[in-house]
Motif scaffolding. Structure first.
Motif, mmCIF file in Angstrom:
data_model
loop_
_atom_site.group_PDB
_atom_site.id
_atom_site.type_symbol
_atom_site.label_atom_id
_atom_site.label_comp_id
_atom_site.label_asym_id
_atom_site.label_seq_id
_atom_site.Cartn_x
_atom_site.Cartn_y
_atom_site.Cartn_z
ATOM 1 N N TYR A 1 0.802 -1.430 0.269
ATOM 2 C CA TYR A 1 0.015 0.104 -0.050
ATOM 3 C C TYR A 1 0.832 1.258 0.088
ATOM 4 O O TYR A 1 0.651 2.115 -0.820
ATOM 5 C CB TYR A 1 -0.839 0.012 1.206
ATOM 6 N N ASP A 2 1.992 1.218 0.971
ATOM 7 C CA ASP A 2 2.779 2.448 1.092
ATOM 8 C C ASP A 2 3.582 2.678 -0.347
ATOM 9 O O ASP A 2 3.947 3.900 -0.573
ATOM 10 C CB ASP A 2 3.743 2.110 2.210
ATOM 11 N N MET A 3 3.640 1.624 -1.062
ATOM 12 C CA MET A 3 4.584 1.930 -2.212
ATOM 13 C C MET A 3 3.681 2.014 -3.512
ATOM 14 O O MET A 3 4.442 2.310 -4.505
ATOM 15 C CB MET A 3 5.276 0.535 -2.358
ATOM 16 N N GLY A 4 2.419 2.155 -3.338
ATOM 17 C CA GLY A 4 1.363 2.349 -4.352
ATOM 18 C C GLY A 4 1.364 1.359 -5.236
ATOM 19 O O GLY A 4 0.835 1.250 -6.250
ATOM 20 N N ILE A 5 1.472 0.190 -4.991
ATOM 21 C CA ILE A 5 1.587 -1.116 -5.789
ATOM 22 C C ILE A 5 -0.040 -1.770 -5.211
ATOM 23 O O ILE A 5 -0.691 -2.113 -6.314
ATOM 24 C CB ILE A 5 2.381 -2.141 -5.427
ATOM 25 N N LEU A 6 -0.398 -1.639 -4.161
ATOM 26 C CA LEU A 6 -2.046 -2.007 -4.050
ATOM 27 C C LEU A 6 -2.379 -0.468 -3.506
ATOM 28 O O LEU A 6 -1.809 0.554 -2.883
ATOM 29 C CB LEU A 6 -1.870 -2.768 -2.487
ATOM 30 N N GLU A 7 -3.811 -0.515 -3.853
ATOM 31 C CA GLU A 7 -4.321 0.861 -3.684
ATOM 32 C C GLU A 7 -5.502 0.673 -2.468
ATOM 33 O O GLU A 7 -6.200 -0.166 -2.470
ATOM 34 C CB GLU A 7 -5.323 1.094 -4.930
ATOM 35 N N LYS A 8 -5.224 1.781 -1.512
ATOM 36 C CA LYS A 8 -5.969 1.845 -0.320
ATOM 37 C C LYS A 8 -7.558 2.146 -0.685
ATOM 38 O O LYS A 8 -7.855 3.016 -1.514
ATOM 39 C CB LYS A 8 -5.417 2.846 0.467
ATOM 40 N N GLY A 9 -8.430 1.480 -0.179
ATOM 41 C CA GLY A 9 -9.753 1.899 -0.306
ATOM 42 C C GLY A 9 -10.425 0.947 -1.534
ATOM 43 O O GLY A 9 -11.641 1.016 -1.953
ATOM 44 N N LYS A 10 -9.529 -0.094 -2.158
ATOM 45 C CA LYS A 10 -9.883 -0.554 -3.363
ATOM 46 C C LYS A 10 -9.328 -1.978 -3.102
ATOM 47 O O LYS A 10 -10.145 -2.908 -3.285
ATOM 48 C CB LYS A 10 -9.433 0.038 -4.649
ATOM 49 N N ASP A 11 -7.972 -2.234 -3.018
ATOM 50 C CA ASP A 11 -7.566 -3.604 -2.966
ATOM 51 C C ASP A 11 -7.666 -4.146 -1.391
ATOM 52 O O ASP A 11 -7.657 -3.141 -0.313
ATOM 53 C CB ASP A 11 -6.104 -3.529 -3.294
ATOM 54 N N ILE A 12 -7.791 -5.270 -1.185
ATOM 55 C CA ILE A 12 -8.098 -5.872 0.056
ATOM 56 C C ILE A 12 -6.951 -6.997 0.350
ATOM 57 O O ILE A 12 -6.137 -7.351 -0.323
ATOM 58 C CB ILE A 12 -9.235 -6.875 -0.235
ATOM 59 N N VAL A 13 -6.615 -6.854 1.740
ATOM 60 C CA VAL A 13 -5.606 -7.936 2.325
ATOM 61 C C VAL A 13 -6.307 -8.814 3.127
ATOM 62 O O VAL A 13 -7.323 -8.736 3.947
ATOM 63 C CB VAL A 13 -4.803 -6.971 3.376
ATOM 64 N N SER A 14 -6.015 -10.221 2.620
ATOM 65 C CA SER A 14 -6.542 -11.381 3.279
ATOM 66 C C SER A 14 -5.345 -11.926 4.318
ATOM 67 O O SER A 14 -4.337 -12.229 3.780
ATOM 68 C CB SER A 14 -6.904 -12.514 2.361
ATOM 69 N N VAL A 15 -5.880 -11.946 5.435
ATOM 70 C CA VAL A 15 -4.738 -12.577 6.383
ATOM 71 C C VAL A 15 -4.534 -13.916 6.558
ATOM 72 O O VAL A 15 -3.845 -14.633 6.791
ATOM 73 C CB VAL A 15 -5.086 -11.906 8.075
ATOM 74 N N SER A 16 -5.665 -14.582 5.807
ATOM 75 C CA SER A 16 -5.665 -16.103 5.676
ATOM 76 C C SER A 16 -5.397 -16.487 4.260
ATOM 77 O O SER A 16 -6.376 -16.375 3.442
ATOM 78 C CB SER A 16 -6.784 -16.674 6.327
#
Length: 797
Positions: A666-681
C-alpha cells in the motif's frame, strides 16, 4: 452474544510474547505488552541518577523487548507503523488496566508456580467474562487453573502459538474440561478468521500435537544418523525441500530453535510416562546430544550447535558441521545420493516418496527407517492426542512447515506399504490402521474427506466451506489447460485462471492461457479470478526466453513478445468482466505488473511484491513502469508533490524495492487503499477473491475507459539526472546502474517532451517497450540475466 476483540493484554514480552503482540497489532488490535519490574538498576541507570521508582526503569524489560520487536528481521510487523498499536508497561503498575481488556494472554516463564502467581494477581483485576489464555508449550493446561474461580476456568484455554508468530500459521487450542464450549468455538474461529491461523483443537496431552510428532521425528533421526554413518549436512540435504520440508531441514532447524528447547520437550514427553516403552526410548537423549548440552552447544543462541561459523587459514568464514563421532567441527563434504537423482524430474515432493523409499543407498535406508517409525508413531497417537487424522496433518504443515502431513505421506506410499515400513523399522502400527484403504479421499463436491478411526467411514473435514482448494476441484472443474496454466470453474459464474509453470513464471503458454480465460469469461461467465495455491504467485517473466532472443539478436520476435505481454496486462485492466488477482508469496516483476492491472486485488498479507527488473539490467516492460507513472500522476496537485511523488515511484523501481507484506505494498503504491483487500488467511484467499469478483459483477460492472496520464517532461528529467550523477559519484551505483536509472527516468517523465503533457497509456507503453529492448542489447544486461538464471538471485555490481 457477538464477542469483539478490540484490545489484548499480553503478559510477558520475551520472544513469544512480543511475537504475539506484534501479530495482534498486525490485524488492527490495540495491545498492552507488560513484563515484570526489574529487580536491580543497570549501571547506565545508576549513572543517570535514576531510581527503581522511575517509569523508564520499571518498564525497562518490556521497553527493551519492544525495541527488539520493532527491529526484528524477518519483521514481526506487517508495517513499521503498526508498532503504534502497542503500548508497554509492567505487571505492578499496569495490571489493574486489564479490567478494560478483551483478552489476556499469559506468556511468562515456563514454571507452574510463577504462572499460578500471575493468575492470582489477574483474578484481582480481571472483569468476569474476559478471555484468558496461556501460550504454554509444556505445562498441562488443567494444572494452570487449579484454585481459580469458576468464571476464570470457563473462559480459559491454552492458545499455543508457534514462533515466529507472524510466519508459522499454527495455533493449537487446548481447552480444559471447564472451558465453555462456546469459548472453544470462539478461540477456534477467531484464530482462523482474524489471525489467519490454522487452528487445531488439541487434547491436554504432553507437548500437544505438533511438538509431540515433530520432536519424535527429530529424535528418531538423531538416533539413526550415527547408525547409518551420515553427516549432519547429509541429513539436512535429505530432510529439507526434497521431501517438502523447510530449507533448514533437521539440524539447522535444531540450531535455530535451540537444542535446549528440543531437549526440554523430549525430556518432558519421556518423563510424563505417556509413551509405550518402544517409543519412549526414542525420546531418550543420544550420548552426543547430552555432551552438546553439557558443553552448551545449543545452536544459534550460543553461536555453535550442529553447525559453527569458523575462520579458515585465509581468514574467510566457513560453516563447519559437527562430527557426531568425534564431536569436532569440520568442513562438510558435498552430499550426493543416487536416490535423490531419481527424483529430479518429479516436481511435487508428495510424489517423490514412492521413489525415495526404494533407494538402494543410505538415503533410501534413512527414508525407510524414519518414515516407518513415523507412520507407526502417528497411528498410535490417534486417539491419544487427536481423534482425527487431519488435525495431526494440519498441525505438522502449519507448525513445522511440512508440505505434507504424516498421514498424507502415508497415503502417497500406500497404506499397506507404510505398514511394512513400520514393521521393518521394528514397530507395529495400531490395529485400526490395518483395515484402512486410504486416509483421505476427495468427494464429488471437491471436498476433502478423512477416514474415521472408529467407524471406518469417511467424514468431511470441517471448515472447508470457507475455502476453495484448487487441488480438489481440478479433476472435475478444469475447463482448459496447457503446459503452464489452467482454467477452472469456481461456480456461481466465476472462473479461475491458474498459473502452473515452473516457479509460476510468465511465458507464452501462460499469456495464451490468460487471454483464453478472459475470452471465455467475457463470452460465458460473470468474472475472472487469477489465483493459484503454489508457494508463490509468480516470480515474473520467463528470463530464459528473453535471454535466448537477446543473444540471437532476434529483436523483432522479442519486441512482439513484450508487446504481447503489455497487451495481455491491458486486457486484465480493460476487459468487459471484472478481473480479481490474488497474489501471495513472491509476486515479482511480471507477477506484480499483472496484479497492478487488476480491477481489484485480494492479496495475502504475506505477499512480497515489487518491480525488480532493474536487478537483471532492464526496466519493467509489461506495463509496470507505465502503471506506477499513471498512479503517481493522479496525485500531481502542486510542484512539490509532483516531484516528490514521481521521485518515490522512480526510486521504488530503480532500487528494485520489494514490499515485505501487502501492507507495505500500500505504502509503495502497488496496492491501492480503499480498493484492494488484504487477506490475513492464505487458505481463504481464492474464496474471498471469488466473492469480490461476483460482487463486482452483481453491482453492474462496466468495462473501464482507458486513462490519460500527465507526464512532466524534461524539467523533471533534469532532477533525476542530477540524482543519478550524485549516486554514481558516491559509488552507490555502477555506471550500468546509472544507465538503467536514466532510461527509466526518461520513460517516467514521458520522454523528450519540453513541458508537462497529457499522454495516453499506449504512448507510455511504447516508450517502456522501446527502452526495455534497448537495455536487452547491453552486454552487462545479458550477463545479469545469465547470473540470475544460474544463481536464482540478481547480480549486484
Amino acid at each position: 452474544m457477538k464477542r469483539r476483540i478490540k484490545h489484548v493484554t499480553v503478559l510477558g514480552s520475551g520472544i513469544m510474547g512480543s511475537g504475539i503482540a506484534a501479530h495482534f497489532a498486525n490485524i488492527g488490535v490495540e495491545v498492552s505488552l507488560l513484563d515484570i519490574v526489574p529487580f536491580e538498576l543497570t549501571e547506565a541507570e545508576q549513572k543517570k541518577g535514576l531510581t527503581k521508582d522511575d517509569k523508564v526503569v520499571r518498564n525497562r524489560i518490556a521497553s527493551e523487548n519492544f525495541e527488539k520487536l520493532k527491529k526484528a528481521s524477518p519483521a514481526l510487523l506487517y508495517s513499521p507503523k503498526f508498532a503504534d498499536r502497542i503500548t508497554i508497561g509492567n505487571f505492578d503498575d499496569d495490571l489493574p488496566k486489564i479490567k478494560n481488556t478483551d483478552w489476556i494472554i499469559e506468556v511468562v516463564v515456563e514454571r507452574l508456580d510463577i504462572k499460578k502467581s500471575v493468575y492470582e494477581k489477574i483474578e484481582q483485576f480481571r472483569k468476569p467474562g474476559t478471555l484468558i489464555s496461556s501460550n504454554t508449550s509444556g505445562i498441562p493446561i488443567h494444572f494452570l487453573t487449579e484454585g481459580r474461580s469458576e468464571d476464570f476456568k470457563k473462559y480459559f484455554a491454552g492458545t499455543h502459538f508457534f514462533n515466529p508468530v507472524r510466519y508459522l500459521p499454527l495455533l493449537e487450542i487446548i481447552p480444559t474440561n471447564d472451558t465453555a464450549p462456546e469459548i472453544i468455538d470462539f478461540y477456534m474461529n477467531y484464530g482462523a478468521k482474524f489471525l489467519g491461523k490454522t487452528t487445531v483443537l488439541a487434547k491436554d496431552t504432553p507437548a500437544f500435537i505438533a511438538n509431540r510428532i515433530g520432536v519424535f521425528s527429530m529424535m528418531d533421526l538423531l538416533h539413526n544418523v550415527q547408525k547409518l554413518g551420515l553427516t549432519v549436512s547429509d541429513v539436512d540435504k535429505l530432510t529439507g525441500p526434497v521431501i517438502g520440508r523447510p530449507k533448514s531441514a533437521t539440524f539447522r532447524t535444531a540450531d535455530v530453535v535451540g537444542l535446549d528447547t528440543l531437549v526440554m520437550v523430549a525430556n518432558g514427553v519421556r518423563q510424563s510416562g505417556a509413551e509405550a516403552n518402544d517409543f519412549n526410548d526414542v525420546f531418550a537423549l543420544p550420548p552426543y546430544i547430552q555432551k552438546m548440552m553439557d558443553n552448551k552447544w545449543l545452536g544459534s543462541k550460543t553461536e555453535q550447535g550442529f553447525y559453527k561459523k569458523v575462520k579458515n587459514a585465509e581468514g574467510k568464514s566457513e560453516i563447519h558441521g559437527l562430527n557426531l563421532d568425534t564431536l569436532e567441527y569440520e568442513l562438510q563434504g558435498k552430499s550426493s545420493f543416487p536416490t535423490l537423482e531419481l527424483t529430479k524430474a518429479i516436481d511435487k515432493p508428495i510424489d517423490r516418496f514412492k521413489v525415495l523409499i526404494g533407494g538402494k543407498d543410505k538415503a533410501g535406508e534413512l527414508y525407510r527407517k524414519s518414515l516407518g517409525a513415523l507412520f507407526a508413531y502417528v497411528s498410535h497417537k490417534v486417539p491419544e492426542i487427536s481423534d482425527e487424522v487431519y488435525k495431526i496433518d494440519d498441525a505438522m504443515r502449519a507448525g513445522f512447515g511440512w508440505e505434507n502431513g504424516p498421514f498424507e505421506i502415508w497415503d502417497a506410499v500406500g497404506v499397506q506399504k507404510g505398514i511394512e515400513l513400520a514393521k521393518d523399522a521394528g514397530y507395529e502400527v495400531s490395529d485400526w490402521v490395518k483395515n484402512v484403504e486410504t486416509f483421505y479421499k476427495v468427494n464429488d463436491e471437491g471436498q476433502s474427506i478423512y477416514v474415521d478411526k472408529n467407524s471406518g467411514e469417511y467424514n468431511k473435514i470441517p471448515g472447508q466451506d470457507a475455502f476453495i482448494i484448487l487441488d480438489n476441484i481440478r479433476k472435475n472443474k478444469t475447463l482448459w489447460s496447457n503446459s503452464g496454466a489452467a482454467i477452472e470453474d469456481l461456480g456461481d459464474g466465476i472462473i479461475n485462471f491458474e498459473i502452473r509453470s515452473k516457479m509460476n513464471s510468465l511465458g507464452g503458454e501462460v499469456l495464451d492461457g490468460l487471454n483464453r480465460a478472459i475470452d471465455l469469461a467475457e463470452k460465458e461467465y460473470d468474472g475472472l479470478v487469477v489465483g493459484n495455491q503454489g508457494a508463490n504467485f509468480s516470480v515474473g517473466a520467463n528470463l530464459a526466453m528473453i535471454l535466448m532472443m537477446a543473444i540471437e539478436q532476434d529483436w523483432d520476435d522479442l519486441n512482439m513478445a513484450i508487446a504481447y505481454f503489455q497487451k495481455s496486462m491491458m486486457r486484465v485492466r480493460y476487459s468487459s468482466i471484472p478481473v480479481v488477482v490474488a497474489p501471495h508469496g513472491m509476486t515479482l516483476g511480471g507477477g506484480c505488473e499483472m496484479t497492478m492491472h487488476a480491477d481489484r486485488v485480494v492479496a495475502a498479507a504475506e505477499t512480497y511484491i515489487g518491480l525488480v527488473e532493474t536487478g537483471v539490467g532492464v526496466i519493467p516492460g509489461g506495463g509496470g513502469t507505465k502503471e506506477l507513472t499513471l498512479r503517481t500522476s493522479r496525485e500531481f496537485h502542486n510542484d512539490d508533490v509532483k516531484n516528490n511523488r514521481l521521485r518515490d515511484a522512480f526510486m521504488n523501481i530503480a532500487m528494485g524495492k520489494v514490499a515485505t507484506s501487502a501492507y507495505e505494498a500500500y505504502d509503495m503504491g502497488i496496492l491501492e487503499k480503499g480498493k484492494d483487500i488484504v487477506s490475513v488467511s492464505k487458505n481463504r484467499q481464492i474464496a474471498e477473491a471469488k466473492k469480490v469478483a461476483k460482487l463486482l459483477a452483481e453491482q453492474g460492472y462496466t468495462q473501464p475507459i482507458e486513462q490519460k496520464v500527465k507526464v512532466l517532461g524534461k524539467d523533471a528529467l533534469g532532477m533525476f539526472y542530477v540524482g543519478t550523477d550524485q549516486m554514481l559519484t558516491g559509488n552507490f551505483i555502477s555506471a550500468h546502474d546509472k544507465k538503467i536509472a536514466d532510461k527509466l527516468a526518461n520513460v517516467m517523465v514521458g520522454g523528450n517532451l519540453s513541458e508537462p503533457t497529457v499522454v495516453t497509456e499506449q504512448y507510455l507503453l511504447n516508450l517502456e517497450r522501446e527502452t526495455f529492448l534497448q537495455l536487452c542489447g547491453e552486454r552487462k544486461t545479458l550477463e545479469r540475466i545469465q547470473y540470475m538464471l544460474q544463481n536464482g538471485k540478481p547480480l549486484r555490481n
